[in-house]
Design a protein around this motif. Sequence first.
Motif, short mmCIF file in Angstrom:
data_model
loop_
_atom_site.label_atom_id
_atom_site.label_comp_id
_atom_site.label_asym_id
_atom_site.label_seq_id
_atom_site.Cartn_x
_atom_site.Cartn_y
_atom_site.Cartn_z
N LEU A 181 -15.65 -30.22 3.37
CA LEU A 181 -14.41 -30.44 2.82
C LEU A 181 -12.96 -30.71 3.33
O LEU A 181 -12.43 -31.27 3.44
N ARG A 182 -12.41 -29.94 4.38
CA ARG A 182 -11.72 -29.36 4.33
C ARG A 182 -11.40 -30.29 5.35
O ARG A 182 -10.32 -31.16 6.08
N LYS A 183 -12.63 -30.21 6.34
CA LYS A 183 -12.02 -30.76 7.66
C LYS A 183 -11.90 -32.42 7.10
O LYS A 183 -11.15 -33.03 7.39
N LYS A 184 -12.96 -33.05 6.52
CA LYS A 184 -12.72 -34.81 6.00
C LYS A 184 -11.88 -35.03 5.25
O LYS A 184 -10.86 -35.45 5.33
N ALA A 185 -10.76 -34.04 4.56
CA ALA A 185 -9.72 -33.70 4.18
C ALA A 185 -8.47 -33.61 4.88
O ALA A 185 -7.29 -33.16 4.60
N ALA A 186 -8.37 -33.09 5.89
CA ALA A 186 -7.53 -32.78 7.18
C ALA A 186 -6.57 -34.52 7.55
O ALA A 186 -6.80 -34.83 6.84
N GLU A 202 -24.07 -29.56 3.02
CA GLU A 202 -22.66 -29.71 4.44
C GLU A 202 -22.53 -28.75 5.19
O GLU A 202 -21.94 -27.90 4.50
N SER A 203 -22.66 -29.17 7.15
CA SER A 203 -21.46 -27.80 8.02
C SER A 203 -20.66 -28.89 7.79
O SER A 203 -20.55 -29.89 8.12
N SER A 204 -19.78 -28.04 9.05
CA SER A 204 -18.73 -28.90 9.50
C SER A 204 -19.19 -28.94 11.13
O SER A 204 -18.50 -29.59 11.93
N SER A 205 -20.25 -28.21 11.28
CA SER A 205 -20.93 -28.39 12.61
C SER A 205 -21.28 -30.18 12.97
O SER A 205 -21.59 -30.40 11.89
N PRO A 206 -21.47 -30.60 14.22
CA PRO A 206 -22.23 -31.60 14.35
C PRO A 206 -23.83 -31.46 14.16
O PRO A 206 -24.20 -30.98 14.33
#
Length: 171
Positions: A78-83, A121-125
Amino acid sequence: MTRSQLPPAVEKTVQAQSQGATIKRFVTEREDGKTVYEAEMIVDGHTKDIHIAKDGTLNEIEEEVAIDSLPPDVQAALRKKAAGTDITKVESITKQGTLVAYEAATLKGHHKGEVQVGPTESSSPTLSNAEILNHLKLLTAPAVRPPAEARCPQAARESLDGWSVAAVLSF
């Protein structure tokens, strides 16, 4: 819309789902050509919205959750997508009794937005099933095989770490 205007089947579902809640309002929406009733409420200090079909079927629940209560991988995704934005609210989304996603409301200046990730979901590829199967075909092809980097890029190797071939093929 008032509660007395709800169809009886919808009212029955609202009654069952709103125990201990304060109902803020009722709204009707059209989804896929069908009327859906939404009840917006506050339960134990957080928001909970329910979407109900005309026949009383509970289609969806959106319930506010604390981001810190989520699994670490989901928080990171979530934090990665909301960067670059502030996360102002996070909701779990449940459809037909199954948790399907987490949705974060975002704010950057005066611009509001939303980001959504799956419940695991993970923040990994990650790779799609088709990409995984394609990489497996390349890895097992009987012809002369190119170097590992060409057969299976780094993102694929990272995504497949710890997975057995049987688990990948079970998709």
